[in-house]
Write an enzyme that holds these catalytic residues in place. Structure first.
Site, PDB file in Angstrom:
ATOM      1  N   ASP A   1       2.829  94.217  -8.591  1.00 60.77           N
ATOM      2  CA  ASP A   1       2.819  95.136  -9.737  1.00 60.77           C
ATOM      3  C   ASP A   1       3.479  94.527 -10.965  1.00 60.77           C
ATOM      4  OD1 ASP A   1       5.391  95.093  -8.830  1.00 60.77           O
ATOM      5  OD2 ASP A   1       5.629  97.266  -8.668  1.00 60.77           O
TER       6      ASP A   1
ATOM      7  N   LYS B   1      19.008  97.215  -6.414  1.00 61.74           N
ATOM      8  CA  LYS B   1      19.232  98.564  -6.947  1.00 61.74           C
ATOM      9  C   LYS B   1      20.681  99.037  -6.787  1.00 61.74           C
ATOM     10  CE  LYS B   1      14.536  99.244  -7.018  1.00 61.74           C
ATOM     11  NZ  LYS B   1      13.743  99.013  -5.829  1.00 61.74           N
TER      12      LYS B   1
ATOM     13  N   ASP C   1       7.176  95.263 -14.961  1.00 59.39           N
ATOM     14  CA  ASP C   1       6.727  95.928 -13.738  1.00 59.39           C
ATOM     15  C   ASP C   1       5.916  97.141 -14.185  1.00 59.39           C
ATOM     16  OD1 ASP C   1       6.571  97.794 -11.609  1.00 59.39           O
ATOM     17  OD2 ASP C   1       8.419  97.056 -10.704  1.00 59.39           O
TER      18      ASP C   1
HETATM   19  N1  GDD Z   1       2.716  94.503   2.366  1.00 54.92           N
HETATM   20  C1  GDD Z   1       3.656  95.338   1.938  1.00 54.92           C
HETATM   21  N2  GDD Z   1       4.307  96.133   2.840  1.00 54.92           N
HETATM   22  N3  GDD Z   1       3.941  95.393   0.618  1.00 54.92           N
HETATM   23  C2  GDD Z   1       4.905  96.255   0.207  1.00 54.92           C
HETATM   24  C3  GDD Z   1       5.611  97.091   1.082  1.00 54.92           C
HETATM   25  C4  GDD Z   1       5.275  97.019   2.488  1.00 54.92           C
HETATM   26  O1  GDD Z   1       5.836  97.722   3.331  1.00 54.92           O
HETATM   27  N4  GDD Z   1       6.506  97.823   0.369  1.00 54.92           N
HETATM   28  C5  GDD Z   1       6.350  97.450  -0.920  1.00 54.92           C
HETATM   29  N5  GDD Z   1       5.380  96.511  -1.037  1.00 54.92           N
HETATM   30  C6  GDD Z   1       4.927  95.842  -2.266  1.00 54.92           C
HETATM   31  C7  GDD Z   1       4.560  96.817  -3.368  1.00 54.92           C
HETATM   32  O2  GDD Z   1       3.181  97.120  -3.302  1.00 54.92           O
HETATM   33  C8  GDD Z   1       4.901  96.023  -4.618  1.00 54.92           C
HETATM   34  O3  GDD Z   1       3.820  95.206  -5.041  1.00 54.92           O
HETATM   35  C9  GDD Z   1       6.034  95.113  -4.183  1.00 54.92           C
HETATM   36  O4  GDD Z   1       6.004  95.094  -2.749  1.00 54.92           O
HETATM   37  C10 GDD Z   1       7.406  95.581  -4.676  1.00 54.92           C
HETATM   38  O5  GDD Z   1       7.579  96.935  -4.316  1.00 54.92           O
HETATM   39  P1  GDD Z   1       8.071  98.026  -5.377  1.00 54.92           P
HETATM   40  O6  GDD Z   1       8.144  99.319  -4.661  1.00 54.92           O
HETATM   41  O7  GDD Z   1       7.269  97.944  -6.621  1.00 54.92           O
HETATM   42  O8  GDD Z   1       9.560  97.522  -5.641  1.00 54.92           O
HETATM   43  P2  GDD Z   1      10.459  97.757  -6.934  1.00 54.92           P
HETATM   44  O9  GDD Z   1       9.687  97.597  -8.160  1.00 54.92           O
HETATM   45  O10 GDD Z   1      11.245  99.000  -6.760  1.00 54.92           O
HETATM   46  O11 GDD Z   1      11.526  96.526  -6.789  1.00 54.92           O
HETATM   47  C11 GDD Z   1      11.059  95.224  -6.575  1.00 54.92           C
HETATM   48  O12 GDD Z   1      10.559  94.657  -7.770  1.00 54.92           O
HETATM   49  C12 GDD Z   1      11.543  94.476  -8.825  1.00 54.92           C
HETATM   50  C13 GDD Z   1      10.835  93.829 -10.000  1.00 54.92           C
HETATM   51  O13 GDD Z   1       9.833  94.668 -10.453  1.00 54.92           O
HETATM   52  C14 GDD Z   1      12.212  94.374  -6.025  1.00 54.92           C
HETATM   53  O14 GDD Z   1      11.670  93.140  -5.627  1.00 54.92           O
HETATM   54  C15 GDD Z   1      13.300  94.178  -7.061  1.00 54.92           C
HETATM   55  O15 GDD Z   1      14.293  93.293  -6.586  1.00 54.92           O
HETATM   56  C16 GDD Z   1      12.713  93.601  -8.342  1.00 54.92           C
HETATM   57  O16 GDD Z   1      13.713  93.489  -9.360  1.00 54.92           O
HETATM   58 MG    MG Z   2       7.678  97.529  -8.613  1.00 49.71          MG
END
Ligand code: GDD
Ligand code: MG
Length: 360
Positions: A109, A160, A221
């Site tokens: 994303d 987080k 993001d």
């Molecule tokens: N295959 C798979 N399985 N993918 C997953 C799963 C899972 O169980 N859970 C989440 N994802 C994928 C989501 O589709 C997304 O593309 C990515 O992993 C990150 O998940 P998000 O839910 O978007 O995380 P976030 O935005 O809260 O936090 C993450 O991204 C930040 C930057 O945007 C973390 O990596 C943070 O450390 C980072 O700063």
């Molecule tokens: Mg994200």
């Protein structure tokens, strides 16, 4: 060492992107009328990575329907599917049978134009076994906070942090990594694992060479409706760069799809992307900074600016939209006024002369 492969994490449920993700999974929400992940595939391909593994668990059929085998984006795309979500670490681990050497891993994303080639050169030059792209943000609590040593080594990763935690940096994990695939074998397969909360803290604690890389680039993001809108406005306005063109023909700063019907008294102010088969009636005004999906109808005298409108939506006569996201098949009544921040789910119906978002 060469990184010719990438794993993209695309298995989250996209909860924060509701209601957009009620009908379409986050990895393939329309973005300038292309599925979002097409931008990541293009960036990877532009940096020589043409073998991509998509780690999915949620609505895989819809993702596959939008991206296919990747050929349309100049890449080879394979899918690994989780029966139950395995978390971000488990999702990468699941792809490891198809991957070897040093692999890029991307959160599915993230919209960025970062120079992945420079990141790889940094990784190699530092003898790093895993390198994380870091970017500064204004509100780091919503992300993974990363502290580094003066030489770039990762010192601490805090996913987080809570409201009481003192913030020591505004540099966050940008969700793009280079990882020596041999390191992934340590991720257990029998339970969900977070790459952020488990894998990276363990790598740091054990002193395995792990570095943060930063260079000025666009980064966002896109996982909330506001960010989904802003990301597209940034692409339209040229703040985010890509070599992927929207479908249609470039014309006067706009992109116009096939079979579009624009009345002689209608106006399209660039930059806009107008999808195939759109109808713009007399006196309607579209743009600047607007994307209309295929088959959208903008009726007489209506105005749409700074907005994203999905396929087949109908915008009634004299209605005005500014800063809105309108999902597919919505019907907006004549004279309605939709102000900044309005997000309509697919099939929504707005009464004539209504004002949204409604005042509280
Ligand atoms: N295959 C798979 N399985 N993918 C997953 C799963 C899972 O169980 N859970 C989440 N994802 C994928 C989501 O589709 C997304 O593309 C990515 O992993 C990150 O998940 P998000 O839910 O978007 O995380 P976030 O935005 O809260 O936090 C993450 O991204 C930040 C930057 O945007 C973390 O990596 C943070 O450390 C980072 O700063
Ligand atoms: Mg994200």
């Amino acid at each position: 060492m060469d990184a010719a492969q990438a794993v993209i994490l695309a298995g989250g449920q996209g909860t924060r992107l509701r209601p957009l993700t009620s009908t379409r999974p986050k990895p393939v929400v329309p973005f300038l009328n292309r599925p979002f992940l097409a931008y990541q595939l293009t960036l990877l391909r532009d940096h020589g990575v043409r073998d991509v593994i998509l780690s999915c668990s949620y609505r895989v059929g819809d993702v596959r329907a939008a991206l296919g085998d990747g050929r349309a984006f100049g890449t080879r795309l394979r899918y690994v599917v989780e029966e139950e979500p395995l978390g971000t670490g488990g999702g990468v681990r699941n792809a490891v049978d198809l991957a070897g050497g040093t692999v890029f891993v991307l959160n599915g994303d993230v919209l960025t134009d970062a120079d992945l080639g420079a990141m790889r050169r940094f990784h190699d030059a530092h003898g790093s076994r895993t390198t994380m792209y870091l970017t500064p943000v204004e509100n780091p609590r919503a992300y993974g906070l990363v502290e580094t040593e003066p030489d770039g080594r990762l010192r601490q990763f805090r996913e987080k942090p809570g409201p009481d935690d003192v913030l020591t940096t505004n540099m966050i994990n940008a969700g793009v990594y280079l990882i020596d695939a041999a390191l992934l074998a340590r991720i257990p397969t029998d339970r969900p694992v977070s790459i952020e909360r488990e894998f990276f803290p363990a790598i740091i604690a054990e002193g395995i060479p792990a570095f943060g890389w930063h260079a000025p680039a666009y980064w966002r993001d896109i996982g909330s409706p506001a960010a989904y809108l802003e990301g597209q406005l940034d692409l339209l306005g040229g703040r985010a760069r890509t070599t992927l063109r929207p479908p249609g023909l470039a014309s006067g700063g706009n992109t116009i799809g096939d079979g579009v019907s624009i009345d002689g008294t209608a106006a399209v102010t660039p930059p806009c992307v107008i999808g195939a088969g759109v109808t713009l009636a007399a006196g309607s005004r579209v743009g600047p900074l607007t994307v209309l999906g295929g088959g959208v109808v903008v009726a007489r005298g209506a105005r749409v600016e700074r907005s994203i409108v999905w396929e087949r939506a109908e915008i009634g006569a004299e209605a005005t939209l500014d800063g809105c996201v309108v999902c597919a098949d919505s019907r907006i009544g004549a004279g309605a006024r939709l102000a900044s921040g309005t997000v309509l789910e697919s099939g929504a119906v707005v009464a004539p002369n209504a004002s949204l978002p409604a005042a509280v």
